[in-house]
Design a protein around this motif. Sequence first.
Motif, PDB file in Angstrom:
ATOM      1  N   LYS A 173       0.799  -1.359  -0.528  1.00  0.00           N
ATOM      2  CA  LYS A 173       0.044   0.055  -0.042  1.00  0.00           C
ATOM      3  C   LYS A 173       0.577   1.772   0.229  1.00  0.00           C
ATOM      4  CE  LYS A 173      -3.918  -1.744   1.405  1.00  0.00           C
ATOM      5  NZ  LYS A 173      -5.412  -1.987   2.846  1.00  0.00           N
ATOM      6  N   GLY A 336      -6.874   5.894   2.714  1.00  0.00           N
ATOM      7  CA  GLY A 336      -7.026   4.623   1.864  1.00  0.00           C
ATOM      8  C   GLY A 336      -7.737   5.156   0.571  1.00  0.00           C
ATOM      9  N   GLU A 337      -8.766   5.836   0.384  1.00  0.00           N
ATOM     10  CA  GLU A 337      -9.571   6.384  -0.986  1.00  0.00           C
ATOM     11  C   GLU A 337      -8.788   6.031  -1.672  1.00  0.00           C
ATOM     12  OE1 GLU A 337     -12.302   9.144  -2.847  1.00  0.00           O
ATOM     13  OE2 GLU A 337     -11.488   9.310  -1.331  1.00  0.00           O
ATOM     14  N   ASP A 340      -5.920   3.050  -2.642  1.00  0.00           N
ATOM     15  CA  ASP A 340      -6.884   1.730  -3.582  1.00  0.00           C
ATOM     16  C   ASP A 340      -7.055   2.531  -4.897  1.00  0.00           C
ATOM     17  OD1 ASP A 340      -7.267   0.824  -1.167  1.00  0.00           O
ATOM     18  OD2 ASP A 340      -9.081   1.394  -0.837  1.00  0.00           O
ATOM     19  N   THR A 344      -5.261   0.686  -8.001  1.00  0.00           N
ATOM     20  CA  THR A 344      -6.595  -0.482  -8.853  1.00  0.00           C
ATOM     21  C   THR A 344      -6.027   0.603 -10.032  1.00  0.00           C
ATOM     22  OG1 THR A 344      -8.421  -0.014  -7.665  1.00  0.00           O
ATOM     23  CG2 THR A 344      -9.269   0.425  -9.905  1.00  0.00           C
TER      24      THR A 344
END
Length: 356
Positions: A173, A336-337, A340, A344
């Motif tokens: 991450k 986090g958004e 992510d 993606t």
Amino acid sequence: MLDKLEFLEEKYKDLNAKISDPEIISQTSKWQKYVKEHAEIEPIVQKYREYKEVSDGIEDAKEMLKDKLEDDFRDMVKEELNELQKKEETLREGMKLMLIPKDPNDDKNVIMEIRAGAGGDEAGIFAGDLFRMYSRYTERQGWKMELMSSNEQGVGGFKEIILLIKGKGAFSKLKYESGVHRVQRVPATESGGRIHTSTATVAVLPEADDIDIEVSQNDLRIDVYRSSGNGGQSVNTTDSAVRITHEPTGIVVSCQDEKSQLKNKDKAMRILKARLYDKMQAEQNAEIAQARKSQVGSGDRSAKIRTYNFQQGRITDHRINMTVYKLDSFLDGDIGEMLDALITTDQAEKLKELNG
């Protein structure tokens, strides 16, 4: 795609033999490497074997439909064929995603280095803001953070701070955070209300273990000296600070935050190993990175990746042209958004390359 899967199945069989070989079992680091590789490709090999079974079932059903069959039985075979074809398509799509090259470092812990860039004192204060942001994100994830080394500046903030972040999938991450972060705001010391632009650089390195890299003691020069700075009187009375120089590369790591020389040496070695591993990987991946169209997650630490604009309350990630208007919560670790979206996009780019 099927050629790649066939190759992986052969490799899986070969690894099966290797991890059962007594001679290899006796060589711990080599055996561990093969076991890890075996575990990584096992899920896709199992999926491929299931796919082959389904494909065989489709061929059998098609052959049966060539014969003269009673209507009820023919309908049943047709229905089964339809179900198998749907399953085959689902398995095919799943295997495509699994074929995206997995970053071998994704499950590793992270050594994160945050440094003040352009902008004087304000850059150091921003480096401190980023440190707090990642601290809060670490807490939200249920991970643990350990301070490895820090160099504070007099007016608050840091010239440099190095952290160890421990947690499942930490590197997968946080690797997208490598690069130049830019802040636009009115500093507290600015009486005229002018907006200043400052930067801080973030480097995200996978923590290296002995399987990844071996460091010869003969290549190291280790110096000990008195700590300086805000360590307190007890820190300054002994030669507890440690500086390690890796002579072949010229990489230098210093640690003085602990009162124990042994602890400082241990932390300095962990940082050194991470930097050497990162350097080795960067050299290996240089040609691949050049060929890759996607810059997401490339880890180019000279690239400006994100802008934090206080006046407009927005954060913009320049790699994926994503803007969110929640500066306060973002700096409180609600990232986090954005992460992510980066993951993606990176997966989509890799899938495109795989299909191309």
